[in-house]
Design a protein around this motif. Sequence first.
Motif, PDB file in Angstrom:
ATOM      1  N   PHE A  64      12.320  60.344 -65.713  1.00 22.31           N
ATOM      2  CA  PHE A  64      12.126  59.259 -66.672  1.00 22.31           C
ATOM      3  C   PHE A  64      12.110  57.908 -65.972  1.00 22.31           C
ATOM      4  N   PHE A  65      13.029  57.682 -65.029  1.00 21.45           N
ATOM      5  CA  PHE A  65      13.067  56.400 -64.338  1.00 21.45           C
ATOM      6  C   PHE A  65      11.784  56.177 -63.524  1.00 21.45           C
ATOM      7  N   THR A  66      11.233  57.243 -62.985  1.00 23.43           N
ATOM      8  CA  THR A  66       9.949  57.126 -62.283  1.00 23.43           C
ATOM      9  C   THR A  66       8.858  56.692 -63.247  1.00 23.43           C
ATOM     10  N   PHE A  67       8.827  57.312 -64.422  1.00 27.11           N
ATOM     11  CA  PHE A  67       7.840  56.951 -65.447  1.00 27.11           C
ATOM     12  C   PHE A  67       8.010  55.502 -65.885  1.00 27.11           C
ATOM     13  N   ALA A  68       9.262  55.084 -66.118  1.00 25.98           N
ATOM     14  CA  ALA A  68       9.528  53.716 -66.572  1.00 25.98           C
ATOM     15  C   ALA A  68       9.116  52.708 -65.497  1.00 25.98           C
ATOM     16  N   GLY A  69       9.395  53.010 -64.228  1.00 24.84           N
ATOM     17  CA  GLY A  69       8.983  52.117 -63.159  1.00 24.84           C
ATOM     18  C   GLY A  69       7.477  51.990 -63.073  1.00 24.84           C
ATOM     19  N   TYR A  70       6.773  53.105 -63.240  1.00 28.26           N
ATOM     20  CA  TYR A  70       5.301  53.071 -63.234  1.00 28.26           C
ATOM     21  C   TYR A  70       4.761  52.231 -64.393  1.00 28.26           C
ATOM     22  N   LYS A  71       5.339  52.406 -65.574  1.00 30.00           N
ATOM     23  CA  LYS A  71       4.900  51.630 -66.741  1.00 30.00           C
ATOM     24  C   LYS A  71       5.114  50.147 -66.516  1.00 30.00           C
ATOM     25  N   LEU A  72       6.235  49.805 -65.893  1.00 38.22           N
ATOM     26  CA  LEU A  72       6.540  48.399 -65.651  1.00 38.22           C
ATOM     27  C   LEU A  72       5.551  47.788 -64.655  1.00 38.22           C
ATOM     28  N   LEU A  73       5.224  48.534 -63.612  1.00 38.42           N
ATOM     29  CA  LEU A  73       4.278  48.036 -62.607  1.00 38.42           C
ATOM     30  C   LEU A  73       2.874  47.879 -63.170  1.00 38.42           C
ATOM     31  N   THR A  74       2.478  48.739 -64.074  1.00 39.17           N
ATOM     32  CA  THR A  74       1.102  48.732 -64.582  1.00 39.17           C
ATOM     33  C   THR A  74       0.954  47.964 -65.882  1.00 39.17           C
ATOM     34  N   SER A  75       2.046  47.377 -66.395  1.00 37.61           N
ATOM     35  CA  SER A  75       1.963  46.623 -67.651  1.00 37.61           C
ATOM     36  C   SER A  75       1.363  45.250 -67.406  1.00 37.61           C
ATOM     37  N   ASP A  76       0.797  44.678 -68.458  1.00 36.66           N
ATOM     38  CA  ASP A  76       0.242  43.332 -68.360  1.00 36.66           C
ATOM     39  C   ASP A  76       1.361  42.314 -68.304  1.00 36.66           C
ATOM     40  N   VAL A  77       1.217  41.304 -67.524  1.00 36.07           N
ATOM     41  CA  VAL A  77       2.206  40.235 -67.422  1.00 36.07           C
ATOM     42  C   VAL A  77       1.723  38.980 -68.111  1.00 36.07           C
TER      43      VAL A  77
END
Length: 210
Positions: A197-210
């Motif tokens: 889950f933490f891997t998934f959350a980190g990926y989502k954070l990196l690929t989210s729009d800022v």
Amino acid sequence: MQETYVSGILLAYAAFAIGLFSPGPNIMSIIGTSMANSRPAGKSLALGIATGSFLWGTLTLLGLTSLLTVYASLMTIIKIAGACYLFWLAFKAFRSAGRSKRQELSSISLGNNHWAYYRRGLVIQMTNPKAAFTWIAVISLALDHAAPWWVGLSVIAGTSILSTIGHLTYAYAFSTQTMITAYRKARRWIEGLLGSFFTFAGYKLLTSDV
């Protein structure tokens, strides 16, 4: 846009809640104190830790909001830092899942002074430097430089409720040796799921729009 913020808030809730399933020193202290002393002592310690979690979240939100008001471009750096911390948590979870050594319990004995247990829990949480990194990662999942005020408040309110319920649950449920034994048997599977889950959350954070 509203749907984007809602999904980010829910992801922040999930990351925070999942984190509660990976006991660190704070939670192990609650469990150990509940077993060695009493369930009320564990509850008081848990409430102190939950209060500290709320204060860390509030301070982090105020700090990030102030910085982003002046330096909107910092959001990219903050998200990268938050993602790196989530990947670090994933690495720790996977490493723990691969080990057979169990984490030792620690207990705090302060007699029957439940206010003293509460204060100790608050001090333990507020002097934990990792709490700041955790909150930066959690809030970054929901926040961007244009986020309205209710987004941050929703994260703080929801995670505060989760923190209180989660820590009290440990004090209630893990005050018996039966629950400790059951958790230890399932620990490696739980840690593996946490790492995913933490891997998934980190990926989502990196690929989210800022």
